[in-house]
Design a protein around this motif. Sequence first.
Motif, PDB file in Angstrom:
ATOM      1  N   ASN A 246      92.631 178.437  74.694  1.00 26.19           N
ATOM      2  CA  ASN A 246      93.709 178.793  73.763  1.00 26.19           C
ATOM      3  C   ASN A 246      93.884 177.804  72.608  1.00 26.19           C
ATOM      4  O   ASN A 246      94.944 177.228  72.402  1.00 26.19           O
ATOM      5  CB  ASN A 246      95.025 178.986  74.532  1.00 26.19           C
ATOM      6  N   GLY A 247      92.781 177.634  71.873  1.00 23.32           N
ATOM      7  CA  GLY A 247      92.861 176.883  70.639  1.00 23.32           C
ATOM      8  C   GLY A 247      92.516 175.412  70.725  1.00 23.32           C
ATOM      9  O   GLY A 247      92.503 174.732  69.692  1.00 23.32           O
ATOM     10  N   PHE A 248      92.251 174.899  71.936  1.00 24.33           N
ATOM     11  CA  PHE A 248      91.917 173.479  72.084  1.00 24.33           C
ATOM     12  C   PHE A 248      90.860 173.298  73.170  1.00 24.33           C
ATOM     13  O   PHE A 248      90.863 174.019  74.162  1.00 24.33           O
ATOM     14  CB  PHE A 248      93.169 172.668  72.451  1.00 24.33           C
ATOM     15  N   TYR A 271      91.129 170.816  68.213  1.00 27.90           N
ATOM     16  CA  TYR A 271      91.616 172.136  67.825  1.00 27.90           C
ATOM     17  C   TYR A 271      90.446 173.037  67.465  1.00 27.90           C
ATOM     18  O   TYR A 271      89.476 172.586  66.864  1.00 27.90           O
ATOM     19  CB  TYR A 271      92.539 171.943  66.610  1.00 27.90           C
TER      20      TYR A 271
ATOM     21  N   LEU B  59     100.376 168.823  74.591  1.00 26.40           N
ATOM     22  CA  LEU B  59      98.918 169.016  74.526  1.00 26.40           C
ATOM     23  C   LEU B  59      98.230 167.715  74.947  1.00 26.40           C
ATOM     24  O   LEU B  59      97.221 167.741  75.647  1.00 26.40           O
ATOM     25  CB  LEU B  59      98.525 169.362  73.082  1.00 26.40           C
ATOM     26  N   SER B  86     101.376 174.100  63.449  1.00 27.73           N
ATOM     27  CA  SER B  86     101.283 174.400  64.879  1.00 27.73           C
ATOM     28  C   SER B  86     101.116 173.172  65.767  1.00 27.73           C
ATOM     29  O   SER B  86     100.985 173.308  66.976  1.00 27.73           O
ATOM     30  CB  SER B  86     100.137 175.382  65.126  1.00 27.73           C
ATOM     31  N   THR B  87     101.115 171.970  65.173  1.00 28.99           N
ATOM     32  CA  THR B  87     101.090 170.757  66.006  1.00 28.99           C
ATOM     33  C   THR B  87     102.175 169.791  65.535  1.00 28.99           C
ATOM     34  O   THR B  87     102.593 169.828  64.382  1.00 28.99           O
ATOM     35  CB  THR B  87      99.732 170.011  65.938  1.00 28.99           C
ATOM     36  N   ARG B 116     100.379 177.167  71.029  1.00 35.53           N
ATOM     37  CA  ARG B 116      99.037 177.656  71.355  1.00 35.53           C
ATOM     38  C   ARG B 116      98.968 179.162  71.238  1.00 35.53           C
ATOM     39  O   ARG B 116      99.919 179.862  71.528  1.00 35.53           O
ATOM     40  CB  ARG B 116      98.655 177.189  72.757  1.00 35.53           C
ATOM     41  N   ARG B 117      97.831 179.609  70.778  1.00 34.48           N
ATOM     42  CA  ARG B 117      97.604 181.045  70.655  1.00 34.48           C
ATOM     43  C   ARG B 117      96.407 181.430  71.500  1.00 34.48           C
ATOM     44  O   ARG B 117      95.519 180.613  71.719  1.00 34.48           O
ATOM     45  CB  ARG B 117      97.347 181.420  69.197  1.00 34.48           C
ATOM     46  N   SER B 121      88.165 181.505  75.602  1.00 30.61           N
ATOM     47  CA  SER B 121      88.394 180.369  76.506  1.00 30.61           C
ATOM     48  C   SER B 121      87.322 180.346  77.578  1.00 30.61           C
ATOM     49  O   SER B 121      86.836 181.400  78.003  1.00 30.61           O
ATOM     50  CB  SER B 121      89.770 180.489  77.175  1.00 30.61           C
ATOM     51  N   HIS B 221      95.956 171.349  79.610  1.00 33.69           N
ATOM     52  CA  HIS B 221      95.297 172.617  79.283  1.00 33.69           C
ATOM     53  C   HIS B 221      96.167 173.812  79.659  1.00 33.69           C
ATOM     54  O   HIS B 221      95.932 174.917  79.201  1.00 33.69           O
ATOM     55  CB  HIS B 221      93.944 172.687  80.002  1.00 33.69           C
ATOM     56  N   SER B 223      99.550 176.173  80.024  1.00 37.15           N
ATOM     57  CA  SER B 223     100.765 176.552  79.311  1.00 37.15           C
ATOM     58  C   SER B 223     101.933 176.521  80.291  1.00 37.15           C
ATOM     59  O   SER B 223     101.747 176.457  81.515  1.00 37.15           O
ATOM     60  CB  SER B 223     100.620 177.962  78.754  1.00 37.15           C
TER      61      SER B 223
END
Lengths: 274, 274
Positions: A246-248, A271, B59, B86-87, B116-117, B121, B221, B223
Amino acid sequence: MTMTHPLDLALQLQSTSSGQYEGHTSPGYWNMVGPFGGITAAVLVKAVMDHPDRLGEPLSLTVNYAGALTAGPYTLQVTPVRTNRSTQHWTLSVLQTDGEGNLVVTTTATVVTAVRRETWSVSDEPMPEVAAPGDLPRIEPGFGVEWLQRYEMRQVQGGVPKDWDGSTSPSLSQLWMRDNPPRPLDFPALAALADVFFPRVWLRRARQVPAGTVSITVYFHASQDQLQTTGTGYVLGQARGQEFRNGFFDQTARLWNEAGYLLATSHQIVYFKE
Amino acid sequence: MTMTHPLDLALQLQSTSSGQYEGHTSPGYWNMVGPFGGITAAVLVKAVMDHPDRLGEPLSLTVNYAGALTAGPYTLQVTPVRTNRSTQHWTLSVLQTDGEGNLVVTTTATVVTAVRRETWSVSDEPMPEVAAPGDLPRIEPGFGVEWLQRYEMRQVQGGVPKDWDGSTSPSLSQLWMRDNPPRPLDFPALAALADVFFPRVWLRRARQVPAGTVSITVYFHASQDQLQTTGTGYVLGQARGQEFRNGFFDQTARLWNEAGYLLATSHQIVYFKE
């Protein structure tokens, strides 16, 4: 005529007051939209090395890339917040004046320096058996970015994908590398080398998605003497992605000298888009 | 009667002014000469979670243990130094009044939070196949330290040496763990779990030399949703030393939930004597 090495040019700092330094971004280490992250890490280490109150040698470095530096001057703030008997804790930040005249933080960092004493020691990450640097071709710097010209790289495995065809492959890279032109290794140079690896997501997916380091940590295992012994020799770098989500994604990396000493271990969180 | 969980007691913070919090060391998480390092990491994450200006979820976290906290109150300074789309980048410090009445920094930290989007993954560190937690005996907390009572641990391999006989062995440990009593997993609790492993040098050498974490980094990692799904389930922790040299070693660690999701990766550099 004496030529200053491009890395030494990039590391030039002017002390303006106690713990404050002025630097200037270096065209020689320019990446796509700002300086190569490794050069910022190197400058931060250099500032600590230059500080008159420094105790010992770099042990640990964390750099957080809060916002891109723009081409031009910047200010470094370098504070030894706590000095113990054998360790010293530093906080650092890079500041730059933005388009609207405001002083903004582009980078934050912490460093620990330490006086090290000889103890029982053992390596649990022996250097992988790979071809010698002289037996491997030199990679042509790609992507049209300037900083790649500052490194000599000889790939063992896991090079930049030839075809960006979306095929998946392991995210492991191994390469021999050193400054170009060769320059005796020191702590700033080693910090920069820890960030040389191209984004693991590009290798893993054979897709060149936007990506950039958010935070990197380097643990220095080498002493000044070991760096001096390494001299202008090659460093074997190995990097691998662990989790892409998810973006990282995170990357774990190790750097050995030709004699097989693990000079540094490093980790970063990066990122990526899509 | 409602009992407050010991972790929630340790995480109690009073906001005194913008970005400033007062906390108190918790006897429940006391280690030998100061609080368990993981609880300090947890408190720092909690302070960011509590901050009204927070953007997104943790993060990345780096905590530098500059000096031992003494039993009593402490002050947290928590500053969002830069907020992007976004950060968000945070610097933190823990301050305490020393015996001579001076306010000293005991801990520095940086945190990155991120919105996070969903993206492509993949996990390159699948959970090792190990026995289920229910099939493994619960370890008796050792060393007479209080904080070990706050965790339920079930060792898979690499437990504390039975005999401190100086024999060498690999530095790999795997164990199932969770808060004791069970408590739904959240970011502070996960940060603490990343620091649960006993010093790798003790395992590697079967020798109980003085050792203490100097700096730890945790990459999250998971959410919030994944932590919630993990609930009070066990977390599989795996830790390994990489390089032990001249007074310091580094440790790399991974934490999965029972469903096999890699929740966090972590690294630390640790001081040791002799």
